[in-house]
Design an enzyme around this catalytic site. Structure first.
Site, short mmCIF file in Angstrom:
data_model
loop_
_atom_site.label_atom_id
_atom_site.label_comp_id
_atom_site.label_asym_id
_atom_site.label_seq_id
_atom_site.Cartn_x
_atom_site.Cartn_y
_atom_site.Cartn_z
N ARG A 173 -2.03 -14.40 4.92
CA ARG A 173 -2.73 -13.73 6.02
C ARG A 173 -1.96 -13.86 7.33
O ARG A 173 -1.94 -12.94 8.15
CB ARG A 173 -4.16 -14.27 6.14
CG ARG A 173 -5.02 -13.81 4.96
CD ARG A 173 -6.40 -14.42 4.98
NE ARG A 173 -7.23 -13.91 6.05
CZ ARG A 173 -7.80 -12.71 6.07
NH1 ARG A 173 -7.61 -11.86 5.07
NH2 ARG A 173 -8.56 -12.34 7.07
N GLU A 216 -9.71 -10.97 -7.39
CA GLU A 216 -8.77 -9.84 -7.24
C GLU A 216 -7.59 -9.96 -8.20
O GLU A 216 -7.13 -8.95 -8.76
CB GLU A 216 -8.29 -9.78 -5.79
CG GLU A 216 -9.42 -9.38 -4.84
CD GLU A 216 -9.03 -9.38 -3.37
OE1 GLU A 216 -9.89 -9.04 -2.54
OE2 GLU A 216 -7.87 -9.72 -3.03
N LYS A 240 0.82 -1.22 0.00
CA LYS A 240 0.00 0.00 0.00
C LYS A 240 0.85 1.28 0.00
O LYS A 240 2.08 1.22 0.25
CB LYS A 240 -0.92 -0.03 1.22
CG LYS A 240 -1.95 -1.16 1.16
CD LYS A 240 -2.97 -1.03 2.30
CE LYS A 240 -4.00 -2.14 2.24
NZ LYS A 240 -5.06 -1.95 3.26
N TYR A 297 -12.58 -2.22 -3.93
CA TYR A 297 -13.10 -2.28 -2.56
C TYR A 297 -14.63 -2.17 -2.51
O TYR A 297 -15.19 -1.80 -1.47
CB TYR A 297 -12.46 -1.18 -1.71
CG TYR A 297 -11.05 -1.52 -1.23
CD1 TYR A 297 -10.82 -2.63 -0.42
CD2 TYR A 297 -9.97 -0.71 -1.56
CE1 TYR A 297 -9.55 -2.93 0.04
CE2 TYR A 297 -8.69 -1.00 -1.09
CZ TYR A 297 -8.49 -2.12 -0.30
OH TYR A 297 -7.23 -2.42 0.16
N ARG A 336 2.31 -6.26 9.36
CA ARG A 336 1.56 -5.11 9.90
C ARG A 336 2.06 -4.70 11.27
O ARG A 336 2.16 -3.52 11.58
CB ARG A 336 0.07 -5.44 9.90
CG ARG A 336 -0.53 -5.38 8.49
CD ARG A 336 -1.86 -6.01 8.43
NE ARG A 336 -2.58 -5.75 7.17
CZ ARG A 336 -3.64 -6.44 6.79
NH1 ARG A 336 -4.10 -7.44 7.53
NH2 ARG A 336 -4.24 -6.15 5.66
N HIS A 364 -2.38 -5.38 1.66
CA HIS A 364 -3.68 -6.04 1.52
C HIS A 364 -3.42 -7.48 1.09
O HIS A 364 -2.49 -7.74 0.33
CB HIS A 364 -4.53 -5.35 0.45
CG HIS A 364 -5.70 -6.20 0.01
ND1 HIS A 364 -6.88 -6.24 0.71
CD2 HIS A 364 -5.83 -7.07 -1.02
CE1 HIS A 364 -7.70 -7.11 0.12
NE2 HIS A 364 -7.08 -7.62 -0.94
N ASN A 411 -2.09 0.31 6.62
CA ASN A 411 -1.60 -0.96 7.21
C ASN A 411 -0.70 -1.76 6.26
O ASN A 411 -0.59 -2.98 6.38
CB ASN A 411 -2.76 -1.78 7.77
CG ASN A 411 -3.72 -2.27 6.71
OD1 ASN A 411 -3.60 -1.88 5.55
ND2 ASN A 411 -4.66 -3.10 7.09
P1 CMP Z 1 -7.60 -4.35 3.53
O1 CMP Z 1 -7.19 -5.75 3.78
O2 CMP Z 1 -6.96 -3.66 2.38
O3 CMP Z 1 -9.20 -4.29 3.32
C1 CMP Z 1 -9.97 -3.14 3.59
C2 CMP Z 1 -9.18 -2.07 4.26
O4 CMP Z 1 -9.91 -1.05 4.89
C3 CMP Z 1 -8.36 -2.67 5.38
O5 CMP Z 1 -7.32 -3.48 4.84
C4 CMP Z 1 -7.92 -1.43 6.15
O6 CMP Z 1 -6.69 -0.90 5.68
C5 CMP Z 1 -9.01 -0.42 5.82
N1 CMP Z 1 -9.72 0.03 7.00
C6 CMP Z 1 -9.77 1.30 7.44
N2 CMP Z 1 -10.51 1.38 8.54
C7 CMP Z 1 -10.94 0.15 8.84
C8 CMP Z 1 -11.75 -0.41 9.89
N3 CMP Z 1 -12.25 0.35 10.85
N4 CMP Z 1 -11.98 -1.74 9.87
C9 CMP Z 1 -11.48 -2.53 8.88
N5 CMP Z 1 -10.70 -2.05 7.86
C10 CMP Z 1 -10.44 -0.73 7.85
#
Ligand code: CMP
Length: 140
Positions: A87, A128, A11, A51, A104, A117, A114
């Site tokens: 994961r 994806e 990211k 998303y 992370r 993804h 974070n």
């Molecule tokens: P990702 O795995 O990319 O999938 C959705 C993303 O939303 C997640 O990682 C986070 O980086 C982002 N995100 C931001 N706020 C939240 C939240 N409150 N809960 C879950 N995901 C969040």
């Protein structure tokens, strides 16, 4: 356990801090192989489409703004039970809850920034991967 594929994004918070190599090394050290990789600047339309499952969530607009705020590296990873393995290496979505040694926990700035993804299921991995790569761009 079979060799399978998953989808990963390094990211904007990680590319900004020049951590592409460090993240990739952590993935490789965990047993994942990068079989496709491209550095891109996501468009708003791409981020919204990617998303779409989160579009009713309160963080959706911020997430799209963040994911388009700088370059990302989209990757296809291959390995034994790749979705689950990736994961584990990433750690929990919120870095505060992620295990020590995970990407992370070690590198992420916040739940939004974070660093990585990863697909959450084999079904979503296939969707994806197809969102960003043609079959001929993936070389295992
Ligand atoms: P990702 O795995 O990319 O999938 C959705 C993303 O939303 C997640 O990682 C986070 O980086 C982002 N995100 C931001 N706020 C939240 C939240 N409150 N809960 C879950 N995901 C969040």
């Amino acid at each position: 356990m079979a060799v399978t594929r998953t989808f990963s994004i390094i990211k904007p918070d990680a590319t900004r801090r020049n951590l592409t190599g460090k993240v990739t090394a952590m993935l490789e050290e965990a047993g994942l192989r990068v079989v496709a990789s491209r550095r891109i600047r996501m468009t708003k339309e791409q981020a919204e489409g990617f998303y779409a499952v989160h579009k009713e969530r309160p963080f959706f607009n911020d997430l799209v703004a963040f994911m388009t705020s700088g370059p990302v590296v989209v990757q296809v990873l291959e390995g034994e039970d790749a979705v689950a393995l990736n994961r584990r290496v990433m750690g929990a979505t919120n870095p505060e809850n992620a295990e020590p040694g995970t990407i992370r926990r070690e590198l992420a700035e916040s739940i939004e920034a974070n660093s990585v993804h990863g697909s959450d299921s084999a079904e979503n991995a296939a969707i994806e991967i197809a969102f960003f790569f043609k079959p001929e761009d993936i070389v295992g």
